[in-house]
Write an enzyme that holds these catalytic residues in place. Structure first.
Site: not given
Length: 303
Positions: A40, A42, A61, A82-84
């Protein structure tokens, strides 16, 4: 075990103008069965922003599925989102929607880079490290990297050059203490030891990019003058002479750094008059230099 639902496909907005690979339908995956991508780009995530996203996910949701692929251990590795996924974990979700892709490491790395560059604005060092990973680990050329994200090859090359800075300066750029513009000015310095010194000066004095470029120009002029002087000067005959020359060069360097302008000590021999030399660029620079040397009130009385 992945469970199917009727959320449909829909990664068009995720990959923007890039071609979307063939996918299956959206599956519901256990959050605990998903792992982040070690490649990744970030490396840091804003905890406050993650908290805000987690609050939204708690209420509504996770509306947009993440993109994953299976790994050799039977888990799912994140390609994009990945942030979610992190926010969903914070919100306490057990399962989240995901689209499972069948692709190799190179394609997954490409899409992870695209997703971050187009959605999350990597800092300059994260971007440079992402390019380095694609080139070193996946045998991509700078041209291929540029084509993947719609940038020029020179932009990729300039990004990669940031990784040539001293480690301490790289950290300053990654932390946001120095901009990419500051970093490029520092990269132009001839002497390696000048790079960290100027970076620290930029941070301490909040210098603009333009000020940094001017300081770098002065330091390079001093470095060139020093090299010329060393090549032209006869070899010192004794230890005392060598020490004296070293001391004068150190003084020149220190004054140049403090004034931000080229400074030379002309140590004439045989009874000739000794001089110092300070270089300025224009009338405004001369005025600033005289105030620096004589005080801010120097021009209060008209000349």
């Amino acid at each position: 075990m992945a469970k199917k639902n009727s959320l449909g496909r829909g990664l068009d907005s995720l990959f923007l103008e890039n071609d979307e690979p063939d996918t299956g339908s959206v599956s519901m995956l256990r959050v605990s069965d998903i792992e982040p991508n070690p490649l990744q780009p970030r490396k840091t995530f804003d905890n406050e922003a993650l908290g805000q996203l987690a609050d939204s996910i708690s209420r509504h949701g996770l509306l947009q599925p993440i993109a994953v692929r299976t790994n050799e251990c039977g888990f799912y590795r994140i390609i994009a989102g990945e942030r979610r996924w992190r926010a969903a974990k914070m919100a306490g979700l057990i399962e989240i929607p995901a689209i499972i892709y069948d692709m190799d490491d190179k394609k997954a790395a490409e899409l992870a880079l695209i997703e971050n560059l187009q959605r999350e604005d990597l800092n300059p060092i994260e971007e440079a490290l992402a390019f380095r990973a694609l080139i070193d680990d996946y045998d991509m050329t700078q041209e291929e990297c540029a084509g993947q994200i719609g940038k020029s090859r020179s932009a990729v090359a300039n990004s990669l050059r940031l990784l040539d800075l001293p480690d301490a300066v790289v950290t300053m750029v990654a932390d946001g203490d120095l901009s990419a513009g500051h970093a490029r000015a520092i990269l132009s310095l001839i002497k390696e030891e000048d790079k960290l010194a100027l970076a620290q000066r930029v941070v301490e004095k909040s210098l603009s990019v333009r000020d940094t470029e001017a300081a770098a120009k002065a330091l390079n002029a001093a470095a060139k003058a020093e090299a010329e002087a060393q090549s032209a000067a006869p070899a010192p005959d004794d230890h005392a002479a060598r020490m004296a020359q070293s001391y004068l060069r150190a003084l020149e360097q220190r004054v140049t750094e403090n004034l931000g302008r080229k400074f030379r000590i002309l140590d004439a021999q045989d009874g000739k008059q000794k001089k110092i030399e300070i270089t300025y660029e224009n009338s405004d620079d001369l005025e600033a230099l005289l105030k620096l040397l004589c005080g801010d009130t120097f021009f209060e009385n008209n000349i």
